[in-house]
Write a protein that holds these residues in place. Structure first.
Motif, PDB file in Angstrom:
ATOM      1  N   ASP A 165     -91.703  33.162  33.787  1.00 56.15           N
ATOM      2  CA  ASP A 165     -91.986  31.794  33.349  1.00 56.15           C
ATOM      3  C   ASP A 165     -93.425  31.355  33.667  1.00 56.15           C
ATOM      4  O   ASP A 165     -93.642  30.331  34.326  1.00 56.15           O
TER       5      ASP A 165
ATOM      6  N   HIS B  99     -95.515  30.476  31.376  1.00 56.87           N
ATOM      7  CA  HIS B  99     -95.668  29.288  30.533  1.00 56.87           C
ATOM      8  C   HIS B  99     -97.124  28.898  30.280  1.00 56.87           C
ATOM      9  O   HIS B  99     -97.506  27.722  30.404  1.00 56.87           O
TER      10      HIS B  99
ATOM     11  N   ASP C 272     -90.826  34.143  28.993  1.00 53.58           N
ATOM     12  CA  ASP C 272     -91.514  32.851  28.885  1.00 53.58           C
ATOM     13  C   ASP C 272     -92.965  32.961  29.380  1.00 53.58           C
ATOM     14  O   ASP C 272     -93.406  32.219  30.265  1.00 53.58           O
TER      15      ASP C 272
ATOM     16  N   HIS D 289     -88.913  30.716  24.958  1.00 56.26           N
ATOM     17  CA  HIS D 289     -90.174  30.136  24.475  1.00 56.26           C
ATOM     18  C   HIS D 289     -91.043  31.159  23.753  1.00 56.26           C
ATOM     19  O   HIS D 289     -91.784  30.797  22.830  1.00 56.26           O
TER      20      HIS D 289
ATOM     21  N   HIS E  88     -84.273  37.731  31.024  1.00 54.86           N
ATOM     22  CA  HIS E  88     -84.841  36.382  31.161  1.00 54.86           C
ATOM     23  C   HIS E  88     -83.757  35.393  31.624  1.00 54.86           C
ATOM     24  O   HIS E  88     -83.857  34.819  32.706  1.00 54.86           O
TER      25      HIS E  88
ATOM     26  N   HIS F  74     -85.925  32.008  33.885  1.00 55.05           N
ATOM     27  CA  HIS F  74     -85.374  30.965  33.007  1.00 55.05           C
ATOM     28  C   HIS F  74     -85.055  29.647  33.692  1.00 55.05           C
ATOM     29  O   HIS F  74     -85.276  28.593  33.123  1.00 55.05           O
TER      30      HIS F  74
ATOM     31  N   HIS G 147     -86.442  28.594  36.517  1.00 57.64           N
ATOM     32  CA  HIS G 147     -87.645  28.162  37.234  1.00 57.64           C
ATOM     33  C   HIS G 147     -87.342  27.816  38.696  1.00 57.64           C
ATOM     34  O   HIS G 147     -88.085  27.053  39.313  1.00 57.64           O
TER      35      HIS G 147
END
Ligand code: ZN
Length: 244
Positions: free
Chosen positions: A8, A10, A34, A61, A115, A148, A150
């Motif tokens: 993640d 991001h 992600d 994402h 994930h 996933h 976080h």
């Protein structure tokens, strides 16, 4: 062998760079999906990760960013960020995202990488013992690493297969992984949601058979400034400060 385990990201390049510095030397990086979405630097994060010896999974994402998953399933802010990402990502980086698998097994280390969860690799959030138990039942490996949510967490299965409440790992304290079945989330590099705004990651040491969670400060204000300049949703900018 030291393996950097991260998830993640991001599209938060400042957080990713801080993690790579704090991680020290490592042989491989495992990224649990992600890579993009929410943050201001999707292309740069993809390219930085691809410069490593990398095993990378797809997250929801990543799939949304390349049109493999409908943004209709996202909340309005996530949807706005996904559409922004889709408009920015370079064609070669988009092609790379499309190649990422939803799940991967590292046979020699007896570990499944995913994930979300082994039951639903893209969407399911493993937040309770029931989901962790179903995850263990769905795979043949002893260990599983996922992202996933976080939130850094360690789920342990007993010899009989029951799963206790997830344990919140202490930063810098190695978790022995040589025995039993464990499902471990390293937390999020680019958008933590456990109340700690620092970037999260873990180091898997295959000689000591331990996994150690870590946190590192990064230049959060610079990421927020870049998000503002990109016109990304205000709530996504604000939440970074709170780690929520
Ligand atoms: Zn995520």
């Amino acid at each position: 062998m030291r393996i950097l385990v991260l998830s993640d990201v991001h599209a938060n390049l400042a957080a990713l760079e801080a993690v790579l510095v704090m991680a020290g030397p490592f042989s491989q990086a495992w990224c649990l999906g992600d890579v993009v979405g929410y943050g201001p630097d999707p292309d740069a994060c993809i390219e930085r990760l691809r410069s490593l010896d990398l095993r990378c999974l797809a997250g929801n994402h990543d799939r949304a960013a390349v049109g493999m998953l409908s943004v209709a399933e996202f909340n309005p802010d996530a949807r706005a960020a996904a559409l922004w990402t889709r408009s920015r990502i370079s064609p070669p980086n988009g092609d790379w995202l499309k190649t990422l698998p939803a799940m991967s097994v590292v046979t020699e280390l007896d570990v499944t990488l995913v994930h979300g969860s082994p039951v639903d690799p893209i969407w399911e959030y493993v937040i309770d013992p029931g989901a962790a138990r179903a995850g263990f039942e769905a795979i043949g490996t002893r260990l599983c690493l996922n992202g996933h949510t976080h939130v850094p967490i360690v789920f342990r299965a007993s010899d009989r297969g029951s799963v206790g409440p997830g344990e919140r790992p202490r930063n810098g304290k190695p978790t022995p992984i040589g025995r039993g079945r464990l499902l471990i989330n390293p937390g999020s590099v680019g958008q933590p949601r456990d109340g700690d705004p620092r970037a999260a990651f873990a180091i898997l040491d295959t000689d000591a058979m331990t996994l150690t969670h870590h946190r590192v400060d990064y230049d959060l204000a610079s990421t927020q400034g870049r998000m503002r300049a990109a016109g990304l949703p205000r709530s996504l900018i604000n939440r970074l400060v709170f780690g929520r």
